[in-house]
Design an enzyme around this catalytic site. Structure first.
Site, mmCIF file in Angstrom:
data_model
loop_
_atom_site.group_PDB
_atom_site.id
_atom_site.type_symbol
_atom_site.label_atom_id
_atom_site.label_comp_id
_atom_site.label_asym_id
_atom_site.label_seq_id
_atom_site.Cartn_x
_atom_site.Cartn_y
_atom_site.Cartn_z
ATOM 1 N N GLU A 67 0.618 -2.535 10.527
ATOM 2 C CA GLU A 67 -0.009 -1.177 10.581
ATOM 3 C C GLU A 67 0.137 -0.274 9.542
ATOM 4 O O GLU A 67 -0.685 0.476 8.933
ATOM 5 C CB GLU A 67 0.305 -0.568 12.093
ATOM 6 C CG GLU A 67 -0.355 0.885 12.009
ATOM 7 C CD GLU A 67 -0.806 1.060 13.213
ATOM 8 O OE1 GLU A 67 -1.099 0.024 14.289
ATOM 9 O OE2 GLU A 67 -1.431 2.237 13.581
ATOM 10 N N ASP A 68 1.270 -0.349 8.973
ATOM 11 C CA ASP A 68 2.001 0.848 7.950
ATOM 12 C C ASP A 68 1.925 0.240 6.602
ATOM 13 O O ASP A 68 2.122 1.028 5.714
ATOM 14 C CB ASP A 68 3.082 1.549 8.547
ATOM 15 C CG ASP A 68 2.988 2.335 9.662
ATOM 16 O OD1 ASP A 68 1.856 2.683 10.082
ATOM 17 O OD2 ASP A 68 3.877 2.786 10.349
#
Ligand code: MN
Length: 729
Positions: free
Chosen positions: A81-82
């Site tokens: 996600e990051d």
């Protein structure tokens, strides 16, 4: 679980070594390295390095006794996600299993809270689906939420409350349902601490204050019990524990059930753990010989485990000094399950095998919920059902044959029938309690002998009303699925006619082609294959018209706006401010009133109406009193464009007092109502009054008097709240 933070691989390795399982150290180390590299340079809101978060999520996962793949996945849970790493990268580096877990956690989304019920339903649905695929995903997600809650102080106050509400509404119930007691209690305590700091501190003080006295008495009692049991059962392994109820548990009983601190019998409990089930019952006999049991407080969760697998004997007895206390008796294996729930599974066995029927059975409810809730849009319904199922108070009733059925408090004879067997529920025509015929909505009480009257007639079957009479998700699911299967064509017809009737009632007038086209589109939005399935769902109650209507209205207004733009006149071309947070086009300094018929709130699409002598009244655009096509109105010139003044930031604090008929969960619902309006809560607390009502005092920020009135109006709409007033000036 301690708060000690893990800072590097040595810390993680030490934790693993202490746990003493046979881990895949290579895999975990590799995941650790990728985690550090990928998050290099990222910071959390608190200012510390980002990777401390995955480290500590991993630590929680380790402490739950999970396997190497879960530990690796928890280290990698925020990487996709990051950072630039893709799920394919994870797959090629760590294999399918870890990639599947990381993907599952990523899909649920991080901090995916929203005040909107729709989105909460969506995240709950995602979790249930992930759970159905691999339960480890949820265990990692719970660990993620737990660490976020532990470090929540760094967040903005509004966000703290949002996250706390979602934690109480979604995460804690799931942890409870999976039987992971430690995680569940810590999540609840942290959430309550941030939602009602005053109430939390009060209980903390009460515990500290009473502790010395009670704890001393209890430790004396514990010694006496130990002495007696060791002499009567010299060859049995025994372990003794004292247990204090969680703050949230006490909070619920005090504020939701209106008990005083001294009326809560199980704040302190003595727990006796032994080897075999036979020993448990022997010990119970000895305990009832030593102390006087309180009638109706004995619960046998060994013969009838809770839905979350919890097993134990509970009895409440009175000490010589007159202090009631609870005794819990269980085996070591039961104790392990009571602490770790579903996670305990990985400790004893390696992963889940296909033929692990016991595990399957334990997860049946997940599939049931997914099956029935898939198409449902109503988060509050799903959450309410989960809550009923998870209610920690149970009743036990017996069939005439002597089988014990364990149901949540509030369950009816319909739930009882379906709990015996689906076939019994389907063919039910009535019920006798202790020999007397009762109505179907009769609430089951502990000790009742219940006989379900059935028929063989093929024409009979559940009635749709039963969906309102049953309270357990399992009975509701079985009723719905019966309607779904048995009455499909009937469902389509009733569903379609209800749908069309509701549209007419709301002045939504599509042409037939438009209607067909729109319904098909709408059905797809709710994940049905076609409009027939959609009608069928309305028919069997899988989808509630009242819940989808706002969306239909909105769509309809948009469509009609596209084709026939409403023509509010008087657009002189300049905007003017008013003191009520509303801008009306072209009119300066006029009196503005928010109309009572639709109570518009900031953010609603609104329109003004120039009244005779009372200024401009503001309505929601979709209010029934506003014509859909302004140009067709008798006096179109009196309708005027209006907007919320979004620049208005000035707020004032105000204290409100709400009186409600006391009932479980009222405080949470009031907090939810406030939260949904994005109202900042400075403090909120609830107290029981002598006449059995509940008084809630809350200090909030309002943007204007009108805003305050709309807040009051909204809180008054919470069921069972009957009066809300402002108590400061
Ligand atoms: Mn995370």
């Amino acid at each position: 679980m301690t708060d000690l933070q893990l800072k590097n691989y040595e810390d993680i390795k030490l934790t693993l070594d202490n746990f003493g399982e046979d881990y895949n150290y290579n895999l975990i180390k590799k995941a650790y390295e990728l985690c550090v590299n990928a998050h290099e340079g990222q910071k959390r809101i608190s200012g510390e390095d980002y990777y401390y978060h995955p480290f500590n999520v991993a630590k929680i996962v380790i402490s739950l006794g999970m396997d190497s793949e879960s530990i690796a996945a928890s280290l990698l849970h925020d990487v996709v996600e990051d950072t630039d790493i893709s799920i394919e990268d994870i797959k090629s580096m760590f294999g399918d299993e870890v990639a599947l877990l990381v993907d599952g956690v990523t899909k649920i989304g991080r901090l995916n809270f929203s005040s909107k019920e729709q989105q909460q339903a969506e995240s709950l649905r995602k979790m249930l689906i992930a759970m159905g695929k691999d339960i480890r995903v949820i265990i990692i997600k719970l660990a993620d939420r737990l660490h976020n809650m532990r470090t929540i102080d760094a967040m903005r106050p509004q966000k703290q409350r949002d996250v706390s509400v979602e934690t109480l509404e979604v995460y804690a119930p799931i942890a409870h349902r999976l039987g992971i007691r430690g995680v569940k209690e810590e999540l609840e305590d942290l959430a309550i601490k941030h939602l009602d700091p005053v109430g939390y501190n009060e209980i903390e003080e009460l515990l500290k204050h009473r502790k010395n006295h009670r704890v001393q008495i209890l430790s004396e009692i514990k010694e006496r019990i130990e002495e007696r049991l060791r002499s009567e059962m010299p060859n049995t392994t025994l372990s003794f524990q004292g247990r204090v109820k969680s703050i949230h548990g006490i909070y619920r009983k005090m504020y939701a059930q209106g008990k005083t601190f001294d009326e809560i019998y199980d704040i302190y409990a003595i727990r006796i753990i032994t080897d075999t089930v036979a020993d448990c019952y022997n010990i119970l006999g000895l305990m009832h010989d030593m102390f006087r049991p309180i009638p109706n407080r004995f619960k046998d969760y060994i013969s009838t485990p809770k839905p979350n697998m919890y097993q134990s004997l509970h009895t409440t007895v009175i000490s010589r000094a007159g202090i009631p206390f609870e005794i819990q008796i269980r085996t070591f294996e039961m104790h392990h399950t009571a602490e770790f729930g579903i996670a305990a599974h990985w400790k004893y066995k390696e992963g889940i095998t296909e033929n692990d029927k016991r595990m399957e059975k334990r997860l049946e409810w997940v599939h049931e919920l997914i099956d029935t809730q898939d198409a449902s849009t109503d988060a509050s319904d799903i959450i309410r059902t989960i809550k009923v199922d998870l209610s920690e108070e149970d009743v036990f009733a017996v069939t005439p044959k002597g089988d014990v059925i364990n149901l949540p408090v509030g369950a009816t004879v319909v739930d009882f029938a379906f709990a015996i067997h689906t076939a019994v529920g389907i063919s039910m025509v009535g019920a006798k309690v202790d020999g007397k015929i009762v109505p179907l909505n009769h609430e089951v009480k502990t000790g009742e002998v219940i006989e379900i009257l059935t028929t063989n007639s093929a024409n009979k079957g559940p009635s749709r009303d039963w969906l309102n009479i049953a309270v357990t998700s399992s009975a509701k699911a079985k009723i719905r699925s019966w309607f779904k299967k048995e009455k499909r064509s009937e469902n389509i017809v009733t569903g379609k006619s209800e749908y069309e009737k509701e549209l007419r009632r709301n002045n939504i007038n599509f042409t037939e082609t438009e209607l067909n086209e729109y319904t098909e589109e709408l059905a797809k939005k709710y994940r049905f294959t076609n409009s027939e399935e959609f009608y069928a769902a309305i028919g069997y109650g899988g989808i509630l018209l009242s819940k989808i209507l706002p969306r239909i209205k909105e769509d309809y207004n948009k469509r009609t706006a596209d084709t026939k733009p409403p023509t509010p006149v008087a657009t002189v071309g300049y905007k003017t401010k008013s003191s009520e947070g509303v801008i009306v086009e072209g009119i300066d300094n006029c009196l503005i009133k928010l109309s009572k018929c639709c109570n518009p709130l900031p953010g609603d699409e609104i329109i003004g109406f120039i009244t005779r002598g009372h200024g401009v009244s503001i309505h929601k655009r979709d209010c029934n009193n506003v014509p859909i096509d302004i140009s067709l109105d008798d006096e179109p010139d009196r309708w005027i464009n209006a907007y919320w003044n979004s620049n208005k930031t000035e707020t004032f604090t105000s204290t409100l007092k709400a009186v409600a008929i006391d009932r479980d969960g009222i405080l949470i619902e009031v907090m939810n109502a406030l939260n949904n309006m994005r109202v900042a809560i400075h403090s909120i607390s609830a107290r029981q009054t002598k006449d059995g009502n509940c008084v809630i005092i809350m200090t909030i920020s309002a943007e204007s008097v009108e805003h305050l009135h709309s807040i009051i109006a909204r809180v008054e709409k919470v069921p069972k709240v009957f009066n809300v007033e402002r108590i400061n000036q």
